[in-house]
Design a protein around this motif. Structure first.
Motif, mmCIF file in Angstrom:
data_model
loop_
_atom_site.group_PDB
_atom_site.id
_atom_site.type_symbol
_atom_site.label_atom_id
_atom_site.label_comp_id
_atom_site.label_asym_id
_atom_site.label_seq_id
_atom_site.Cartn_x
_atom_site.Cartn_y
_atom_site.Cartn_z
ATOM 1 N N VAL A 1 0.842 -1.207 0.000
ATOM 2 C CA VAL A 1 0.000 0.000 0.000
ATOM 3 C C VAL A 1 0.874 1.253 0.000
ATOM 4 N N ARG B 1 3.954 1.581 -0.989
ATOM 5 C CA ARG B 1 4.653 1.709 -2.276
ATOM 6 C C ARG B 1 3.742 2.294 -3.353
ATOM 7 N N SER B 2 2.469 1.887 -3.290
ATOM 8 C CA SER B 2 1.533 2.374 -4.305
ATOM 9 C C SER B 2 1.227 3.865 -4.156
ATOM 10 N N ALA C 1 1.972 2.602 -12.055
ATOM 11 C CA ALA C 1 2.578 2.044 -13.274
ATOM 12 C C ALA C 1 1.537 1.738 -14.344
ATOM 13 N N LEU D 1 -12.705 1.874 -13.872
ATOM 14 C CA LEU D 1 -11.272 1.602 -14.032
ATOM 15 C C LEU D 1 -10.453 2.626 -13.245
ATOM 16 N N MET E 1 -10.455 2.307 -9.496
ATOM 17 C CA MET E 1 -9.604 1.242 -8.934
ATOM 18 C C MET E 1 -8.342 1.835 -8.297
ATOM 19 N N GLY E 2 -7.887 2.953 -8.859
ATOM 20 C CA GLY E 2 -6.667 3.590 -8.347
ATOM 21 C C GLY E 2 -6.812 4.145 -6.941
ATOM 22 N N TYR F 1 -7.879 2.557 -4.411
ATOM 23 C CA TYR F 1 -7.833 1.475 -3.420
ATOM 24 C C TYR F 1 -6.873 1.783 -2.262
ATOM 25 N N ASN F 2 -5.727 2.410 -2.581
ATOM 26 C CA ASN F 2 -4.718 2.630 -1.525
ATOM 27 C C ASN F 2 -5.115 3.721 -0.524
ATOM 28 N N MET G 1 -5.839 4.189 -18.430
ATOM 29 C CA MET G 1 -4.929 3.432 -17.564
ATOM 30 C C MET G 1 -4.008 4.385 -16.799
ATOM 31 N N ARG H 1 -5.985 5.956 -14.050
ATOM 32 C CA ARG H 1 -6.108 4.998 -12.939
ATOM 33 C C ARG H 1 -4.868 5.051 -12.038
ATOM 34 N N GLN I 1 -4.001 6.984 -7.839
ATOM 35 C CA GLN I 1 -3.285 6.467 -6.676
ATOM 36 C C GLN I 1 -2.584 7.575 -5.894
#
Lengths: 224, 333
Positions: free
Chosen positions: A75, A77-78, A83, A99, A102-103, A105-106, A149, A152, A156
């Motif tokens: 987590v 690191r994200s 990437a 989509l 999803m980024g 999540y952290n 992408m 996404r 993060q």
């Protein structure tokens, strides 16, 4: 805006304990576009995977603001590195908004001071994806999917973004548009972008710092 | 998921539950079934016994097993990003089969007649399933490549099948029959205690699923993306395998290796709600699993054909269709 530094020191990585490259030294600053060029099989993708924490190092260290990424949880690191890989991951059954979300999540979006939905909206807008938000990822073009992408990964809230040959599947207009928006993004959000490419024209036109990986060694070519 | 589709699934499930309890070869009328259900004390004892000790446990077993197999199939397909993955992959079902074969075919038949004997089959199947799972977990720590792990699971299935074949060739007729009966799959032999265990396994698995549900969607992008988005891949993989092992292991132990439900239902669910989102797929997958299992069991009872024969007869055309439309389905998981 906060400045961050990604530092790669004496790094060796490879498979089955055989190094593909060694003695890699590199410093990447936030807000800049750093390119890595090299022939097929030179190890560009492995180096990017190592930076993203997916390939264990045989030697050396990769750190962000002095903290080694190998000591970080997945987590943590994200929140430093996002990437986008070169494979054409295209899944049906999710929308562009899903989509991008999803980024989140952290949980790093909380530091933006926005609500989660506002943060997703903001990220979609940064890459001109607002109009496509409700479209299925299966219905959009390759260039738009690449943007989605990247959005996404941006969701993060990482300080650095690793892009493995981001222009591979794009036509020449989409290539230029993507690189222009990445440059703008780096300046605007102070995110540091490290990308690999074969395309020397693209590198020359957009990269702030250029490296070449050849025969297991990384050489700095220029600073613009 | 739209409420009406949700409601529709609940309604279909309710109808099938009623049909499973109401229909049978014993010649009990609808009124008599109703009487046995509402006034079991005053109803003829034969009717009460058939309804409460045979049809209801069987119905509950079908619903629980169907739901369990369907969700374990969904997890397998996500974990391997492969539309043809199911609980029978990874060697879990074959591990269970080997456990039972070792018990039944290597001279354990003398305990088969007792109640303890029947439970011992379940225990052997669970031990076999978890032994296979432990082996796969061990290998998974060394192999990060999902297709290779899937091939390992399939190879493990072949290997255990070879051992089972060897045991079969040496077995007595009686023990061979016991093993073949278990292998045909059936919900008929489950009693209330076994159903309670299956329910406990399903509830436990759903609680564990809750812990990883937000991560499952990220895995749709593949591990190399999920690994950069804050997911501890090793821990998530381990948890997914344990959940699958509990669901498929316990179900296989009590009902035999039931095929196709775990493979087919996740696809039907994703198509039905037109989304690959696991949070939205959870309930429809469980309901559809229960519906398909009840449907297969109903046909199996009425036609007097084994459950797996019906499931395979329905499932094989489905898989062929899946292969023909591979690319479309592949992109959905």
């Amino acid at each position: 805006m906060e400045k961050h530094t990604l530092n790669i020191a004496k790094v060796a990585a490879g498979y089955s304990r055989k190094p593909i490259f060694e003695g890699i030294e590199m410093s990447v600053l936030s807000g800049q576009l750093t390119s890595i060029q090299g022939r097929n099989g030179s190890g560009k993708s492995t180096l990017l995977r190592a930076i993203a924490g997916l390939t264990p190092l045989l030697h050396g260290s990769i750190s962000i603001d002095g903290r080694s990424i190998s000591e970080m949880s997945a987590v943590e690191r994200s929140t430093h590195i996002g990437a986008v890989w070169t494979d054409r991951t295209r899944i049906q059954g999710i929308t562009v908004r899903e989509l991008v979300s999803m980024g989140t999540y952290n949980g790093a979006w909380v530091k933006t001071g926005l609500s989660k939905d506002q943060h997703i909206e903001h990220t979609l807008a940064l890459l001109q994806l607002t109009a496509l938000a409700e479209k299925s990822t299966a219905e959009i073009s390759d260039g738009q999917l690449q943007q989605a992408m990247i959005a996404r990964a941006l969701a993060q809230c990482a300080h650095f973004l690793v892009l493995d040959e981001p222009t591979t599947f794009l036509d020449y207009i989409a290539k230029e548009e993507l690189m222009r928006s990445l440059k703008l993004l780096a300046r605007k959000t102070q995110i540091g972008i490290i990308f690999s490419s074969h395309d020397l024209d693209i590198i020359q036109a957009f990269a702030d710092a250029t490296y070449e990986l050849s025969e297991g060694k990384l050489t700095r070519l220029n600073t613009i | 998921m739209p409420t009406y589709k949700n409601l529709l699934l609940w309604m279909v499930l309710a109808v099938l539950l009623m049909l499973e309890i109401g229909l049978g070869t014993a010649g009990i009328t609808v009124a008599q079934v109703f009487e046995a259900l509402t006034h079991p004390q005053s109803a003829p004892i034969a009717h009460s016994t058939i309804i409460w000790d045979s049809r209801i446990p069987r119905t509950m077993a079908a619903a629980l097993a169907g739901a369990s197999l369907a969700w374990s199939g969904m997890l397998m397909q996500t974990m391997f990003r492969n539309p043809l993955a199911g609980p029978s992959m990874l060697g879990i079902s074959s591990g269970a089969s080997l456990g039972v074969a070792l018990l039944v075919l290597s001279g354990g038949t003398f305990i088969m007649s007792s109640e303890l004997g029947y439970m011992s089959i379940a225990v052997a199947a669970i031990i076999g399933a978890f032994a296979a799972l432990a082996l796969v977990l061990l290998v998974a720590e060394r192999i990060s490549d999902q297709p290779t792990l899937l091939i390992f699971g399939i190879m493990l299935s072949f290997f255990t099948s070879a051992l089972v074949d060897a045991l079969q060739s040496q077995a007595t007729n009686e023990s061979l029959r016991s093993y073949v009966n278990w292998g045909l799959g059936s919900f008929a032999d489950c009693d209330h205690r076994e159903n309670a265990l299956m329910a406990a396994g399903l509830i436990m698995s759903l609680l564990l699923t809750r812990a990883i549900l937000p991560r499952l969607n990220l895995l749709l992008l593949g591990e190399q993306y999920a690994g950069t988005m804050g997911i501890d891949i090793t821990q998530t993989r381990r948890l997914m395998m344990v959940i699958t092992g509990i669901l498929a292991g316990i179900t296989t132990a009590f009902c035999g290796p039931v095929s196709f439900i775990g493979l087919a239902v996740p696809h039907v669910s994703r198509r039905l709600i037109a989304s690959a989102d696991h949070r939205r797929n959870l309930l429809p997958t469980l309901l559809l699993g229960a519906i398909l299992a009840l449907f297969c069991d109903l046909i199996s009872r009425l036609s007097a054909l084994p459950l797996n024969t019906i499931a395979s007869a329905l499932g094989a055309p489905f898989v062929i269709l899946l292969m023909l439309r591979w690319s479309r389905f592949k992109s959905m998981i």
